[in-house]
Motif scaffolding. Sequence first.
Motif, PDB file in Angstrom:
ATOM      1  N   GLN A  22       0.837  -1.202   0.000  1.00 19.97           N
ATOM      2  CA  GLN A  22       0.000   0.000   0.000  1.00 19.97           C
ATOM      3  C   GLN A  22       0.872   1.253   0.000  1.00 19.97           C
ATOM      4  OE1 GLN A  22      -2.557  -0.213   3.379  1.00 19.97           O
ATOM      5  NE2 GLN A  22      -3.855  -1.799   2.489  1.00 19.97           N
ATOM      6  N   MET A  23       0.311   2.314  -0.560  1.00 14.27           N
ATOM      7  CA  MET A  23       0.983   3.605  -0.565  1.00 14.27           C
ATOM      8  C   MET A  23       0.956   4.193   0.837  1.00 14.27           C
ATOM      9  SD  MET A  23       0.046   6.237  -3.576  1.00 14.27           S
ATOM     10  CE  MET A  23      -0.829   5.393  -4.862  1.00 14.27           C
ATOM     11  N   SER A  24       1.995   4.892   1.198  1.00 20.10           N
ATOM     12  CA  SER A  24       1.992   5.614   2.475  1.00 20.10           C
ATOM     13  C   SER A  24       2.389   7.061   2.230  1.00 20.10           C
ATOM     14  CB  SER A  24       2.954   4.964   3.469  1.00 20.10           C
ATOM     15  OG  SER A  24       4.291   5.212   3.101  1.00 20.10           O
ATOM     16  N   GLU A  60      -4.360   5.624 -16.510  1.00 20.42           N
ATOM     17  CA  GLU A  60      -3.773   5.075 -15.285  1.00 20.42           C
ATOM     18  C   GLU A  60      -3.100   6.172 -14.459  1.00 20.42           C
ATOM     19  OE1 GLU A  60      -3.260   2.009 -13.576  1.00 20.42           O
ATOM     20  OE2 GLU A  60      -4.987   1.418 -14.783  1.00 20.42           O
ATOM     21  N   PHE A  61      -2.518   7.162 -15.137  1.00 15.98           N
ATOM     22  CA  PHE A  61      -1.866   8.262 -14.433  1.00 15.98           C
ATOM     23  C   PHE A  61      -2.893   9.066 -13.642  1.00 15.98           C
ATOM     24  CE2 PHE A  61      -0.626  12.776 -14.391  1.00 15.98           C
ATOM     25  CZ  PHE A  61       0.473  12.682 -13.537  1.00 15.98           C
ATOM     26  N   ILE A 102      -3.311   9.751  -9.609  1.00 19.30           N
ATOM     27  CA  ILE A 102      -3.521  11.032  -8.925  1.00 19.30           C
ATOM     28  C   ILE A 102      -4.692  10.923  -7.946  1.00 19.30           C
ATOM     29  CG2 ILE A 102      -4.215  13.439  -9.228  1.00 19.30           C
ATOM     30  CD1 ILE A 102      -2.650  13.481 -11.843  1.00 19.30           C
ATOM     31  N   ARG A 103      -5.766  10.257  -8.391  1.00 17.76           N
ATOM     32  CA  ARG A 103      -6.924  10.100  -7.509  1.00 17.76           C
ATOM     33  C   ARG A 103      -6.586   9.239  -6.284  1.00 17.76           C
ATOM     34  NH1 ARG A 103     -10.986   8.125 -11.634  1.00 17.76           N
ATOM     35  NH2 ARG A 103      -9.525   8.818 -13.176  1.00 17.76           N
ATOM     36  N   LYS A 104      -5.709   8.253  -6.453  1.00 19.03           N
ATOM     37  CA  LYS A 104      -5.304   7.409  -5.324  1.00 19.03           C
ATOM     38  C   LYS A 104      -4.389   8.162  -4.357  1.00 19.03           C
ATOM     39  CE  LYS A 104      -5.708   2.916  -7.554  1.00 19.03           C
ATOM     40  NZ  LYS A 104      -4.988   1.729  -8.059  1.00 19.03           N
ATOM     41  N   VAL A 142      -4.396   9.350   0.374  1.00 23.10           N
ATOM     42  CA  VAL A 142      -3.148   9.059   1.077  1.00 23.10           C
ATOM     43  C   VAL A 142      -2.538  10.336   1.635  1.00 23.10           C
ATOM     44  CG1 VAL A 142      -0.770   8.234   0.782  1.00 23.10           C
ATOM     45  CG2 VAL A 142      -2.662   6.965  -0.238  1.00 23.10           C
ATOM     46  N   MET A 143      -2.531  11.388   0.822  1.00 23.56           N
ATOM     47  CA  MET A 143      -1.913  12.651   1.213  1.00 23.56           C
ATOM     48  C   MET A 143      -2.853  13.539   2.026  1.00 23.56           C
ATOM     49  SD  MET A 143       1.054  12.173   0.136  1.00 23.56           S
ATOM     50  CE  MET A 143       1.831  13.741   0.402  1.00 23.56           C
TER      51      MET A 143
END
Length: 173
Positions: A22-24, A47-48, A52-54, A58-59
């Motif tokens: 997973q992204m952190s 996909e890019f 950005i939406r993902k 996270v941020m």
Amino acid sequence: MKAQEMLETIRHVEKVYHGITQMSKKRVKHFQREKSVMTVGVEYDSEFYLFIRKLKPVMGSNVYEPTAKKILNNWYLWATDSIKAPRRTEPFEYNTDPIEFLIKNDFRVDHKVFAKIANDNLQIVAEVKNKMPIDSILYRKLKNTADNAYPSPRGFKYEYLVKVVAGFSVRWN
């Protein structure tokens, strides 16, 4: 190259090489702050924009497109370096004597770990001192090799190198 290919490479390296699934926020910030001298030519596809939406949850806020491009570029460069790293590692030359092994292999060991191991094995430290006195050629060879491998203004001291060799000998045998 398409952004989709870059993201697939990143996901593959994260999962297979490092076990990250997973992204952190911490990792994203790392790639955002990194200043890379190289930029990969990219065709930004759907996909890019999904990437950005993902990033947003996270941020905790929106990520602007130029920032996301920088993150993707730096993350991809890191992933490709991770793939190439094992191929760049030189194999060790085997030697039965631990001191000669360290000399032949340019002192490519985690010396701090081995120095700590020696603190519990004072008998082996004494044996290494007998085998490698401070005025010996063997000590000079090892010191030159270690100083070349890890340059510093002071260089390695005798006591420390003895501990490294002793700790390495414990694990070696």
